[in-house]
Design a protein around this motif. Structure first.
Motif, PDB file in Angstrom:
ATOM      1  N   THR A  91       0.834  -1.203   0.000  1.00 34.70           N
ATOM      2  CA  THR A  91       0.000   0.000   0.000  1.00 34.70           C
ATOM      3  C   THR A  91       0.865   1.247   0.000  1.00 34.70           C
ATOM      4  OG1 THR A  91      -1.709  -1.206   1.220  1.00 34.70           O
ATOM      5  CG2 THR A  91      -1.828   1.208   1.267  1.00 34.70           C
ATOM      6  N   GLU A  92       1.851   1.282   0.863  1.00 29.72           N
ATOM      7  CA  GLU A  92       2.714   2.448   0.961  1.00 29.72           C
ATOM      8  C   GLU A  92       3.528   2.656  -0.321  1.00 29.72           C
ATOM      9  OE1 GLU A  92       5.656   4.601   4.206  1.00 29.72           O
ATOM     10  OE2 GLU A  92       4.935   2.560   4.588  1.00 29.72           O
ATOM     11  N   ALA A  93       4.002   1.562  -0.904  1.00 33.40           N
ATOM     12  CA  ALA A  93       4.762   1.673  -2.158  1.00 33.40           C
ATOM     13  C   ALA A  93       3.884   2.219  -3.278  1.00 33.40           C
ATOM     14  CB  ALA A  93       5.340   0.319  -2.551  1.00 33.40           C
ATOM     15  N   LYS A  94       2.649   1.753  -3.355  1.00 31.20           N
ATOM     16  CA  LYS A  94       1.749   2.253  -4.401  1.00 31.20           C
ATOM     17  C   LYS A  94       1.489   3.747  -4.202  1.00 31.20           C
ATOM     18  CE  LYS A  94       1.158  -1.602  -6.613  1.00 31.20           C
ATOM     19  NZ  LYS A  94       2.303  -2.402  -6.166  1.00 31.20           N
ATOM     20  N   LEU A  95       1.335   4.187  -2.970  1.00 34.40           N
ATOM     21  CA  LEU A  95       1.152   5.605  -2.685  1.00 34.40           C
ATOM     22  C   LEU A  95       2.348   6.406  -3.188  1.00 34.40           C
ATOM     23  CD1 LEU A  95      -0.227   8.059  -1.312  1.00 34.40           C
ATOM     24  CD2 LEU A  95       0.911   7.366   0.798  1.00 34.40           C
ATOM     25  N   VAL A  96       3.550   5.975  -2.845  1.00 34.35           N
ATOM     26  CA  VAL A  96       4.761   6.701  -3.234  1.00 34.35           C
ATOM     27  C   VAL A  96       4.924   6.730  -4.751  1.00 34.35           C
ATOM     28  CG1 VAL A  96       7.291   6.599  -3.130  1.00 34.35           C
ATOM     29  CG2 VAL A  96       5.940   6.340  -1.043  1.00 34.35           C
ATOM     30  N   LEU A  97       4.712   5.596  -5.405  1.00 37.51           N
ATOM     31  CA  LEU A  97       4.885   5.522  -6.856  1.00 37.51           C
ATOM     32  C   LEU A  97       3.849   6.363  -7.601  1.00 37.51           C
ATOM     33  CD1 LEU A  97       5.741   1.738  -7.181  1.00 37.51           C
ATOM     34  CD2 LEU A  97       7.303   3.659  -7.578  1.00 37.51           C
ATOM     35  N   MET A  98       2.589   6.280  -7.178  1.00 36.19           N
ATOM     36  CA  MET A  98       1.554   7.084  -7.847  1.00 36.19           C
ATOM     37  C   MET A  98       1.734   8.566  -7.565  1.00 36.19           C
ATOM     38  SD  MET A  98      -1.971   4.893  -7.975  1.00 36.19           S
ATOM     39  CE  MET A  98      -2.000   4.400  -6.264  1.00 36.19           C
ATOM     40  N   GLN A  99       2.118   8.902  -6.354  1.00 39.83           N
ATOM     41  CA  GLN A  99       2.372  10.309  -6.031  1.00 39.83           C
ATOM     42  C   GLN A  99       3.459  10.863  -6.949  1.00 39.83           C
ATOM     43  OE1 GLN A  99       3.833  11.067  -2.033  1.00 39.83           O
ATOM     44  NE2 GLN A  99       2.649  12.953  -1.981  1.00 39.83           N
ATOM     45  N   HIS A 100       4.519  10.110  -7.143  1.00 38.02           N
ATOM     46  CA  HIS A 100       5.594  10.546  -8.034  1.00 38.02           C
ATOM     47  C   HIS A 100       5.077  10.675  -9.472  1.00 38.02           C
ATOM     48  CE1 HIS A 100       9.619  11.174  -9.533  1.00 38.02           C
ATOM     49  NE2 HIS A 100       9.370  10.268 -10.468  1.00 38.02           N
ATOM     50  N   ARG A 122      -5.843  -8.620  -7.333  1.00 40.63           N
ATOM     51  CA  ARG A 122      -7.068  -7.931  -7.754  1.00 40.63           C
ATOM     52  C   ARG A 122      -7.753  -7.257  -6.567  1.00 40.63           C
ATOM     53  NH1 ARG A 122     -10.333 -11.061 -12.334  1.00 40.63           N
ATOM     54  NH2 ARG A 122     -11.286  -8.998 -12.351  1.00 40.63           N
ATOM     55  N   ALA A 123      -7.758  -7.894  -5.423  1.00 44.24           N
ATOM     56  CA  ALA A 123      -8.344  -7.277  -4.228  1.00 44.24           C
ATOM     57  C   ALA A 123      -7.548  -6.051  -3.807  1.00 44.24           C
ATOM     58  CB  ALA A 123      -8.415  -8.297  -3.091  1.00 44.24           C
ATOM     59  N   ALA A 124      -6.217  -6.126  -3.899  1.00 39.71           N
ATOM     60  CA  ALA A 124      -5.378  -4.976  -3.540  1.00 39.71           C
ATOM     61  C   ALA A 124      -5.627  -3.812  -4.489  1.00 39.71           C
ATOM     62  CB  ALA A 124      -3.904  -5.378  -3.558  1.00 39.71           C
ATOM     63  N   LEU A 125      -5.788  -4.087  -5.769  1.00 37.55           N
ATOM     64  CA  LEU A 125      -6.048  -3.015  -6.729  1.00 37.55           C
ATOM     65  C   LEU A 125      -7.426  -2.403  -6.522  1.00 37.55           C
ATOM     66  CD1 LEU A 125      -4.382  -4.688  -9.816  1.00 37.55           C
ATOM     67  CD2 LEU A 125      -3.615  -2.601  -8.652  1.00 37.55           C
ATOM     68  N   ALA A 126      -8.406  -3.229  -6.247  1.00 42.26           N
ATOM     69  CA  ALA A 126      -9.754  -2.711  -5.971  1.00 42.26           C
ATOM     70  C   ALA A 126      -9.763  -1.851  -4.719  1.00 42.26           C
ATOM     71  CB  ALA A 126     -10.740  -3.865  -5.839  1.00 42.26           C
ATOM     72  N   ALA A 127      -8.917  -2.181  -3.757  1.00 42.84           N
ATOM     73  CA  ALA A 127      -8.863  -1.433  -2.499  1.00 42.84           C
ATOM     74  C   ALA A 127      -8.159  -0.093  -2.637  1.00 42.84           C
ATOM     75  CB  ALA A 127      -8.177  -2.267  -1.422  1.00 42.84           C
ATOM     76  N   LEU A 128      -7.430   0.140  -3.726  1.00 40.26           N
ATOM     77  CA  LEU A 128      -6.732   1.435  -3.870  1.00 40.26           C
ATOM     78  C   LEU A 128      -7.689   2.620  -3.751  1.00 40.26           C
ATOM     79  CD1 LEU A 128      -4.165   0.732  -6.719  1.00 40.26           C
ATOM     80  CD2 LEU A 128      -3.685   0.950  -4.286  1.00 40.26           C
ATOM     81  N   PRO A 129      -8.738   2.789  -4.453  1.00 43.14           N
ATOM     82  CA  PRO A 129      -9.314   1.929  -5.471  1.00 43.14           C
ATOM     83  C   PRO A 129      -8.851   2.314  -6.880  1.00 43.14           C
ATOM     84  CG  PRO A 129     -10.905   3.628  -4.914  1.00 43.14           C
ATOM     85  CD  PRO A 129      -9.671   3.883  -4.077  1.00 43.14           C
ATOM     86  N   ALA A 130      -8.454   1.301  -7.656  1.00 44.10           N
ATOM     87  CA  ALA A 130      -8.215   1.475  -9.085  1.00 44.10           C
ATOM     88  C   ALA A 130      -9.461   0.996  -9.816  1.00 44.10           C
ATOM     89  CB  ALA A 130      -6.997   0.669  -9.517  1.00 44.10           C
ATOM     90  N   GLU A 131      -9.734   1.605 -10.927  1.00 42.33           N
ATOM     91  CA  GLU A 131     -10.915   1.246 -11.720  1.00 42.33           C
ATOM     92  C   GLU A 131     -10.624  -0.031 -12.508  1.00 42.33           C
ATOM     93  OE1 GLU A 131     -14.802   1.809 -13.120  1.00 42.33           O
ATOM     94  OE2 GLU A 131     -13.748   3.074 -11.659  1.00 42.33           O
ATOM     95  N   PHE A 132     -11.484  -1.027 -12.354  1.00 48.94           N
ATOM     96  CA  PHE A 132     -11.369  -2.250 -13.140  1.00 48.94           C
ATOM     97  C   PHE A 132     -11.859  -1.954 -14.546  1.00 48.94           C
ATOM     98  CE2 PHE A 132     -13.576  -6.187 -14.602  1.00 48.94           C
ATOM     99  CZ  PHE A 132     -12.433  -6.914 -14.881  1.00 48.94           C
ATOM    100  N   GLU A 133     -11.022  -2.256 -15.533  1.00 45.94           N
ATOM    101  CA  GLU A 133     -11.357  -1.919 -16.919  1.00 45.94           C
ATOM    102  C   GLU A 133     -11.622  -3.132 -17.790  1.00 45.94           C
ATOM    103  OE1 GLU A 133      -8.095   0.682 -18.036  1.00 45.94           O
ATOM    104  OE2 GLU A 133      -9.276   2.407 -17.344  1.00 45.94           O
ATOM    105  N   GLY A 134     -11.502  -4.325 -17.243  1.00 42.64           N
ATOM    106  CA  GLY A 134     -11.832  -5.509 -18.014  1.00 42.64           C
ATOM    107  C   GLY A 134     -10.720  -6.524 -18.034  1.00 42.64           C
ATOM    108  N   VAL A 135     -11.004  -7.652 -18.662  1.00 40.66           N
ATOM    109  CA  VAL A 135     -10.051  -8.735 -18.791  1.00 40.66           C
ATOM    110  C   VAL A 135      -9.661  -8.862 -20.259  1.00 40.66           C
ATOM    111  CG1 VAL A 135      -9.703 -11.239 -18.567  1.00 40.66           C
ATOM    112  CG2 VAL A 135     -10.933  -9.981 -16.781  1.00 40.66           C
ATOM    113  N   PHE A 136      -8.375  -8.817 -20.503  1.00 40.61           N
ATOM    114  CA  PHE A 136      -7.828  -9.040 -21.842  1.00 40.61           C
ATOM    115  C   PHE A 136      -7.533 -10.534 -21.936  1.00 40.61           C
ATOM    116  CE2 PHE A 136      -6.283  -4.784 -23.577  1.00 40.61           C
ATOM    117  CZ  PHE A 136      -7.218  -4.059 -22.855  1.00 40.61           C
ATOM    118  N   ARG A 137      -8.334 -11.239 -22.721  1.00 43.27           N
ATOM    119  CA  ARG A 137      -8.196 -12.686 -22.824  1.00 43.27           C
ATOM    120  C   ARG A 137      -6.961 -13.057 -23.634  1.00 43.27           C
ATOM    121  NH1 ARG A 137     -13.359 -14.681 -25.318  1.00 43.27           N
ATOM    122  NH2 ARG A 137     -12.987 -12.884 -26.638  1.00 43.27           N
TER     123      ARG A 137
END
Length: 173
Positions: A91-100, A122-137
Motif C-alpha cells: 500500500t505504501e509503495a503504491k502511494l509513493v509511486l503514484m504520487q511521483h 485484484r483485491a489490492a487493486l480494488a482497495a486502492l481503489p483502481a478502476e477495473f477496466e476488463g479482462v484481456f483474454r
C-alpha cells in the motif's frame, strides 16, 4: 518504507528472498526455480526498485510500459516476500509511486495489469481503489508458454485525490 532504484548490488539479496514459490505462482516467470530464471526476470526490469519495509528488503516493484507521449505508465512487476504480505508495504509503495507519477512527472494515467486469476492482487487493486477496466483474454504467454488472461485496472489523474486520501487513511490505521 523505502524504494531504491534497482542496482546490481540488490540482485543477490533479492534472489535470496525470492525463493518462495508463492511469490511467482501467477507471475510471468517462475523465477524461484533457478538463478538463471531469476536473471531472465531481472533482465525484463526497466525502471525497477528494491522495496524495503521496516528497514528490511522485502521485494521489488517497478514502473514499466512508459508512454511519455500519452503521459501513461504502468506500475507492476511487483512481488513481496510472503512475510511482508498484509503489512502495508505494498500500500505504501503504491502511494509513493503514484504520487511521483501524478504529482512530480505529470502523468495522466497509471495502469496496473495482473493475472485474472490473482485474487490477492485484484483485491489490492480494488482497495486502492483502481478502476477495473476488463479482462484481456489470452493477453500474454507466461511461465514457459501458458496463456494468461490479464485483468486491467487504472487510476487517472482525476481519481488521484480520492485514491491518495484513501491510501493515506489506510496507512494511518
Amino acid at each position: 518504507m523505502r524504494l531504491e532504484p534497482l542496482e546490481a548490488r540488490h540482485e543477490d539479496a533479492l534472489w535470496e528472498i525470492a525463493q518462495d514459490e508463492r511469490i511467482w505462482r501467477l507471475m510471468k516467470f517462475s523465477a524461484h526455480e533457478s538463478r538463471a530464471l531469476f536473471d531472465d526476470w531481472l533482465r525484463t526490469v526497466d525502471l525497477g526498485f528494491a522495496h524495503y519495509f521496516d528497514g528490511e528488503l522485502v521485494g521489488h516493484t517497478s514502473f514499466l510500459n512508459v508512454r511519455l507521449d500519452d503521459r501513461v505508465l504502468e506500475i507492476g512487476n511487483t512481488w513481496l516476500a510472503p512475510a511482508a504480505w498484509g503489512t502495508g508495504a505494498n500500500t505504501e509503495a503504491k502511494l509513493v509511486l503514484m504520487q511521483h507519477a501524478f504529482e512530480n512527472e505529470g502523468f495522466l494515467r497509471v495502469e496496473f495489469k495482473t493475472d485474472a486469476e490473482n485474487d490477492r492482487s485484484r483485491a489490492a487493486l480494488a482497495a486502492l481503489p483502481a478502476e477495473f477496466e476488463g479482462v484481456f483474454r489470452k493477453h500474454m504467454l507466461v511461465r514457459g508458454g501458458e496463456r494468461r488472461d490479464s485483468a486491467w485496472y487504472a487510476v487517472i489523474d482525476d481519481d488521484w485525490p480520492t485514491v491518495e486520501a484513501n491510501l493515506r487513511r489506510r496507512l494511518q490505521t
